[in-house]
Design an enzyme around this catalytic site. Structure first.
Site, PDB file in Angstrom:
ATOM      1  N   LYS A 291       0.827  -1.203   0.000  1.00  0.00           N
ATOM      2  CA  LYS A 291       0.000   0.000   0.000  1.00  0.00           C
ATOM      3  C   LYS A 291       0.866   1.259   0.000  1.00  0.00           C
ATOM      4  O   LYS A 291       2.031   1.218   0.409  1.00  0.00           O
ATOM      5  CB  LYS A 291      -0.887   0.021   1.257  1.00  0.00           C
ATOM      6  CG  LYS A 291      -1.965  -1.032   1.311  1.00  0.00           C
ATOM      7  CD  LYS A 291      -2.736  -0.923   2.620  1.00  0.00           C
ATOM      8  CE  LYS A 291      -3.848  -1.947   2.697  1.00  0.00           C
ATOM      9  NZ  LYS A 291      -4.941  -1.669   1.755  1.00  0.00           N
ATOM     10  N   ASP A 361      -2.962  -7.531  -1.786  1.00  0.00           N
ATOM     11  CA  ASP A 361      -3.685  -6.550  -0.976  1.00  0.00           C
ATOM     12  C   ASP A 361      -5.190  -6.822  -0.963  1.00  0.00           C
ATOM     13  O   ASP A 361      -5.928  -6.131  -0.277  1.00  0.00           O
ATOM     14  CB  ASP A 361      -3.406  -5.130  -1.481  1.00  0.00           C
ATOM     15  CG  ASP A 361      -3.842  -4.061  -0.495  1.00  0.00           C
ATOM     16  OD1 ASP A 361      -3.919  -4.375   0.719  1.00  0.00           O
ATOM     17  OD2 ASP A 361      -4.135  -2.929  -0.913  1.00  0.00           O
ATOM     18  N   ARG A 365     -10.635 -11.059   1.707  1.00  0.00           N
ATOM     19  CA  ARG A 365     -11.567 -12.043   1.138  1.00  0.00           C
ATOM     20  C   ARG A 365     -11.011 -13.457   1.222  1.00  0.00           C
ATOM     21  O   ARG A 365     -11.772 -14.429   1.246  1.00  0.00           O
ATOM     22  CB  ARG A 365     -11.906 -11.659  -0.300  1.00  0.00           C
ATOM     23  CG  ARG A 365     -10.773 -11.699  -1.279  1.00  0.00           C
ATOM     24  CD  ARG A 365     -11.038 -10.901  -2.543  1.00  0.00           C
ATOM     25  NE  ARG A 365     -11.069  -9.462  -2.268  1.00  0.00           N
ATOM     26  CZ  ARG A 365     -11.325  -8.538  -3.181  1.00  0.00           C
ATOM     27  NH1 ARG A 365     -11.583  -8.899  -4.426  1.00  0.00           N
ATOM     28  NH2 ARG A 365     -11.336  -7.260  -2.859  1.00  0.00           N
TER      29      ARG A 365
END
Length: 515
Positions: A291, A361, A365
């Site tokens: 990120k 990233d 999930r």
């Protein structure tokens, strides 16, 4: 300094008349409304009878006129009122008068008032006597949530000098006022506990420690607890949790918390079973797909879904809901290292589905998929899961409105309840054609699409692949609402918000009542 989770709630009492003694240091919170005169705006007291005499009301309103108060929403004024036994009066504006008040309007007003208390440790309020459904519990929730603070890691030099709000007295004549006030206190305390967990920095809340704290909180209310460590996770085939966590020196965990509430039901055989799943990424660097540095520190909140689930299931036990609630909480830290999973890796989820990891990233999930399959093995009637799933949620709905996806009917039910309790979830579709975007050339699924559109919906479609067909399901994406990076507002502080704890618990109550 204390770093343990678990919020110390103020004491809550209900009175049917203004206390005459022992309240000299207390603040009386009084709601006011605008007079509606455009040429001469002013404020009048909204709820007084039977707690305040007419001359006291006149004294308060005279003070408001001297301050040019308008009664506008969230406007607060501090007054000295010699005829009252309290130390001072704090008025909070509600805006234009109404015949009945929405509960969240009162919750917000109570929160605004609580944030303006400064060093006051005791409050008395007439807010709960306003007409409307759920006003008493909303008043208490707003006061507790608005007065919330997190100072566990401040040194004595920088810690707040006051002890915070410690005693709440609600003036209300309703027969069930005490029950409703205590219910509001329990709900707000659960939200505050979730906030504490999220606000705890990742240096102190890594997967093993998070699991330990979840166990401590849960055992205190009689939940059954199972903590699965990294060796057992690998042996059982939890490929998503292991894959995400393998880049960190602090290994993952999966926690199961069980409230056996059906035995409290009048007909235990007909009691519903609800599964809860919450994403517990204790810190998210993005892994190899790293990120941007500028806002990465906000990723301490990437376990907000897990914190809310833990708070919800412990609240279900505390308030003895007559349904079974089973929480499955995967916990991992997503770090880049020589052992981290790589873009292009293929992992096998719990249950056997293979997933090509195109973006490390999009890790939430992956751990949720494992947890969903495990949760569905318990054959629940309903599955509610929540996470800080996608940045796309904030693009679509902003930072205050969660996106609710899932089975159409249950999704709409969850969203409607979320709006009723003031967390404002909004139903979102899951178009079948988006599954085509998750095709992989080497595995059953890819974890992301090649498109930059509909990111939240694509993530929801991915998760749907792991939900048993027989289970009514809803996912609440709180990527924005779980953590407030802006200024405090209403009963919402800067930092962790505790969303969607109140939504999930209200859904559990609704299921317990209506099936």
């Amino acid at each position: 300094m204390t770093t343990e989770p678990g919020y110390l709630s103020p004491s809550v009492a209900v009175a049917t008349s203004m206390p005459k003694r022992g309240v000299g240091a207390a603040v009386l919170i009084v709601p006011v409304v605008s007079t509606g005169e455009e040429d001469r705006p002013g404020a009048v007291v909204a709820s007084a009878e039977p707690f305040l005499r007419a001359d006291t009301v006149a004294e308060i309103e005279a003070g408001l006129r001297a301050l040019d108060a308008t009664g506008a929403s969230d406007q607060v004024h501090r007054l000295a009122v010699p005829s009252l036994p309290v130390g001072s009066v704090l008025t909070v504006g509600l805006g234009k008068p109404r015949r009945e008040w929405p509960a969240d309007t009162i919750r917000c007003a109570a929160g605004v008032a609580a944030r303006a208390l400064n060093s006051s440790e005791a409050v008395i309020t007439t807010l709960a006597e306003l007409p409307g459904d759920g006003i008493c519990s909303a008043t208490v929730e707003g006061l507790i949530l608005g007065s919330y603070r997190f100072s566990a890691f401040r040194s004595d030099k920088t810690a707040p000098k006051d002890a915070g709000l410690r005693k709440i007295t609600v003036l209300c004549c309703a027969k069930d006022a005490k029950k409703r006030a205590l219910h509001g206190a329990a709900v707000a305390t659960a939200v505050a506990t979730a906030r504490d967990l999220v606000n705890t920095p990742p240096s102190h809340l890594f997967p093993a420690e998070f699991a330990k704290r979840a166990k401590t909180l849960s055992e205190s209310v009689g939940l059954d607890v199972e903590v699965i460590d990294e060796k057992a996770l690998k042996k059982a085939g939890y490929g998503g949790v292991i894959g995400v966590g393998q880049g960190s020196s602090r290994p993952p965990r999966l926690v199961r918390l069980i409230h056996r509430g059906s035995r409290l039901a009048k007909n235990p055989q007909k009691a519903k079973k609800v599964a809860l799943v919450g994403k517990g990424i204790t810190f998210d660097t993005g892994g190899i797909s790293i990120k941007p540095a500028a806002s990465m520190h906000h990723m301490t909140s990437d376990m907000g879904g897990a914190a809310a689930v833990i708070a919800t299931v412990t609240l279900a036990a505390r308030l003895r809901l007559p349904i079974d609630v089973i929480a499955t909480v995967p916990m991992a830290e997503n770090m880049p290292s020589a052992t981290a999973q790589r873009p292009g890796d293929v992992l096998t989820q719990y249950g056997g589905t293979t997933v090509e990891v195109l973006n490390t990233d999009a890790e939430g999930r992956l751990i949720l998929a494992d947890a969903i399959v495990r949760a569905c093995e318990d054959k629940p009637d309903y599955l509610i899961e929540t996470s800080t799933l996608t940045g796309a949620q904030t693009v679509a709905l902003g930072t205050r409105i969660p996106g609710v996806m899932g089975s159409d009917e249950f999704r709409d039910r969850v969203a409607a309840i979320s709006q009723r309790v003031g967390e404002n979830g909004w139903p979102m579709p899951l178009p079948d054609d988006l599954k085509d975007d998750l095709k992989s050339t080497v595995a059953d699924l890819a974890n992301v699409s090649g498109q930059r559109f509909a990111g939240m919906l694509v993530a929801g479609v991915f998760l749907r692949e792991f939900v048993a067909e027989s289970v009514d399901w809803a996912h609440i994406d709180v990527a924005g609402p779980a953590y407030n990076t802006g200024s405090a507002w209403g009963y919402t502080p800067k930092g962790a918000t505790g969303v969607p704890t109140r939504t999930m618990f209200a859904v559990l109550e609704d299921i317990a009542k209506n099936g």
